[in-house]
Design a protein around this motif. Structure first.
Motif, PDB file in Angstrom:
ATOM      1  N   ALA A  14       0.831  -1.210   0.000  1.00 31.23           N
ATOM      2  CA  ALA A  14       0.000   0.000   0.000  1.00 31.23           C
ATOM      3  C   ALA A  14       0.857   1.249   0.000  1.00 31.23           C
ATOM      4  N   GLY A  15       0.470   2.226  -0.799  1.00 33.86           N
ATOM      5  CA  GLY A  15       1.196   3.489  -0.833  1.00 33.86           C
ATOM      6  C   GLY A  15       0.858   4.283  -2.074  1.00 33.86           C
ATOM      7  N   LEU A  16       1.623   5.335  -2.289  1.00 32.23           N
ATOM      8  CA  LEU A  16       1.452   6.156  -3.478  1.00 32.23           C
ATOM      9  C   LEU A  16       2.578   5.865  -4.459  1.00 32.23           C
ATOM     10  N   LEU A  17       2.212   5.786  -5.711  1.00 30.95           N
ATOM     11  CA  LEU A  17       3.160   5.593  -6.788  1.00 30.95           C
ATOM     12  C   LEU A  17       3.169   6.874  -7.611  1.00 30.95           C
ATOM     13  N   ILE A  18       4.313   7.530  -7.655  1.00 28.06           N
ATOM     14  CA  ILE A  18       4.450   8.770  -8.420  1.00 28.06           C
ATOM     15  C   ILE A  18       5.134   8.415  -9.738  1.00 28.06           C
ATOM     16  N   VAL A  19       4.366   8.495 -10.808  1.00 27.12           N
ATOM     17  CA  VAL A  19       4.855   8.079 -12.124  1.00 27.12           C
ATOM     18  C   VAL A  19       5.276   9.305 -12.927  1.00 27.12           C
ATOM     19  N   GLU A  62      -3.420  -0.290  -3.527  1.00 25.56           N
ATOM     20  CA  GLU A  62      -4.022  -1.020  -2.400  1.00 25.56           C
ATOM     21  C   GLU A  62      -4.785  -0.052  -1.495  1.00 25.56           C
ATOM     22  N   ARG A  63      -4.583  -0.131  -0.203  1.00 27.37           N
ATOM     23  CA  ARG A  63      -5.372   0.682   0.717  1.00 27.37           C
ATOM     24  C   ARG A  63      -5.171   2.182   0.515  1.00 27.37           C
ATOM     25  N   ALA A  64      -4.059   2.576  -0.068  1.00 22.21           N
ATOM     26  CA  ALA A  64      -3.788   3.995  -0.292  1.00 22.21           C
ATOM     27  C   ALA A  64      -4.678   4.611  -1.370  1.00 22.21           C
ATOM     28  N   THR A  65      -5.450   3.790  -2.104  1.00 24.16           N
ATOM     29  CA  THR A  65      -6.418   4.386  -3.031  1.00 24.16           C
ATOM     30  C   THR A  65      -7.418   5.241  -2.269  1.00 24.16           C
ATOM     31  N   LYS A  66      -7.648   4.903  -0.989  1.00 18.89           N
ATOM     32  CA  LYS A  66      -8.577   5.682  -0.164  1.00 18.89           C
ATOM     33  C   LYS A  66      -8.013   7.061   0.187  1.00 18.89           C
ATOM     34  N   LEU A 240       6.192   5.759  -2.306  1.00 20.35           N
ATOM     35  CA  LEU A 240       6.083   6.107  -0.896  1.00 20.35           C
ATOM     36  C   LEU A 240       5.112   5.131  -0.248  1.00 20.35           C
ATOM     37  N   ASP A 241       5.553   4.408   0.794  1.00 14.14           N
ATOM     38  CA  ASP A 241       4.592   3.536   1.461  1.00 14.14           C
ATOM     39  C   ASP A 241       3.531   4.382   2.137  1.00 14.14           C
ATOM     40  N   ILE A 242       2.526   3.760   2.694  1.00 13.59           N
ATOM     41  CA  ILE A 242       1.368   4.511   3.161  1.00 13.59           C
ATOM     42  C   ILE A 242       1.724   5.471   4.298  1.00 13.59           C
ATOM     43  N   ASP A 243       2.729   5.127   5.106  1.00 12.81           N
ATOM     44  CA  ASP A 243       3.178   6.043   6.151  1.00 12.81           C
ATOM     45  C   ASP A 243       3.858   7.261   5.543  1.00 12.81           C
ATOM     46  N   GLN A 244       4.801   7.023   4.640  1.00 11.72           N
ATOM     47  CA  GLN A 244       5.511   8.127   3.993  1.00 11.72           C
ATOM     48  C   GLN A 244       4.551   9.013   3.208  1.00 11.72           C
ATOM     49  N   ALA A 245       3.583   8.386   2.549  1.00  8.00           N
ATOM     50  CA  ALA A 245       2.623   9.136   1.739  1.00  8.00           C
ATOM     51  C   ALA A 245       1.799  10.073   2.611  1.00  8.00           C
TER      52      ALA A 245
END
Length: 310
Positions: A14-19, A62-66, A240-245
């Motif tokens: 889970a996290g944000l992907l910056i493309v 994953e959960r970071a879509t929320k 960035l994992d969900i914490d870093q995001a």
């Protein structure tokens, strides 16, 4: 944390992907490719980027879509090239040529004056081929169907509109001379850079359109966070994992282990007098929830780590 390391606490992947999007791809194309590379269907994007444009596109995994609907992505930055002397049907290089005019006599002072008029809080008419809905349908779909679309002007903010370079192409047998301007733009969400190109050319009386566009930042996320799809294929993991995001995108509040347990079970905290959404961080550095205060309660707008996942 290295990019290849997986997030902890049951939120694997889970996290944000910056493309760093390449030209020629739609935002949906990028999402589809990332689903395959990350082997999950749970990928969504925050906002779109035109096919001709390159640069920062934010995806949740994953959960970071929320998280995507809660991100304060109100500011964006671009580098672009504007061609003066040609107007197109789409206000960019993908459209059909509407008009041509000799722009060689346009002076730097005239350009600067009109750019100043397009800087600050302005009213902007979006490009007619935008994704804005008209009577429930996208404007670009109506245009393709042969219908005329007139969009209303709306307020946007252009906080920076700087010319970095000017290149003059003299007239020849193929047509009149035109001027290419390399520019940097910082603006509010909802600003159309191709509309700035169109309006600059119109104000100068020669027409204008966008020939290149690269988004360099969205909110706190920049090209420094971004990876190309080829780089992602070599190391298929979030940026960035969900914490870093959460801790990059939101202000923080440190909470105790007892408070973390409480908020993870859907209860609330005592407010501390903040208006904006903020991340509640437990003693181990994990983001437990995103919090918004209302009256005498500080309640979660998203529980990042519910008790069932901790």
């Amino acid at each position: 944390m290295p990019k290849s390391q997986k997030p902890s606490s049951g939120l694997v992947g889970a996290g944000l992907l910056i493309v760093d999007k390449e030209a020629g791809m739609t935002s949906h194309d990028v999402v589809s490719r990332c689903r395959k590379l990350l082997n999950t269907r749970k990928v969504g994007h925050a906002g779109t980027l035109d096919p001709m444009a390159t640069g920062v596109l934010i995806l949740g995994v994953e959960r970071a879509t929320k998280l995507l609907g809660l991100l304060a992505l109100t500011t964006k930055s671009y580098t672009a090239t504007i061609r003066l002397g040609q107007a197109t049907t789409t206000d960019d290089a993908e459209g059909e040529l509407l008009t041509t005019a000799d722009a060689s006599a346009v002076t730097d002072e005239q350009i600067a004056a009109q750019i100043a008029a397009l800087t600050g809080d302005i009213q902007q008419v979006p490009a007619s081929v935008s994704a804005i809905k008209v009577d429930g349908q996208r404007a670009h779909a109506l245009i393709r169907a042969g219908e005329e679309v007139t969009l209303a002007a709306r307020p946007v903010t252009v906080s920076r509109f700087d010319v970095l370079a000017r290149r003059d192409v003299p007239a020849d047998d193929s047509g009149p001379g035109f001027v290419d301007l390399d520019v940097d733009v910082d603006c509010s969400s909802g600003t159309y850079i191709r509309a700035l190109a169109r309006d600059l050319g119109a104000a100068l009386g020669v027409g204008g359109h966008l020939t290149a566009l690269r988004r360099t930042s969205v909110g706190p996320f920049t090209l420094e966070h971004a990876r190309t799809l080829d780089e992602l294929a070599e190391d298929p993991a979030v940026s960035l994992d969900i914490d870093q995001a959460a801790q990059t995108a939101f202000p923080h509040r440190q909470i105790s282990a007892e408070e973390a347990e409480s908020i993870s079970q859907g209860r609330w905290l005592e407010p501390i007098g903040r208006k904006e959404i903020y991340a509640a961080i437990d003693p181990s550095g994990h983001t437990i929830a995103l919090i918004q205060e209302r009256g005498k309660r500080a309640g979660s707008v998203m529980v990042v780590r519910p008790a069932t996942l901790r």
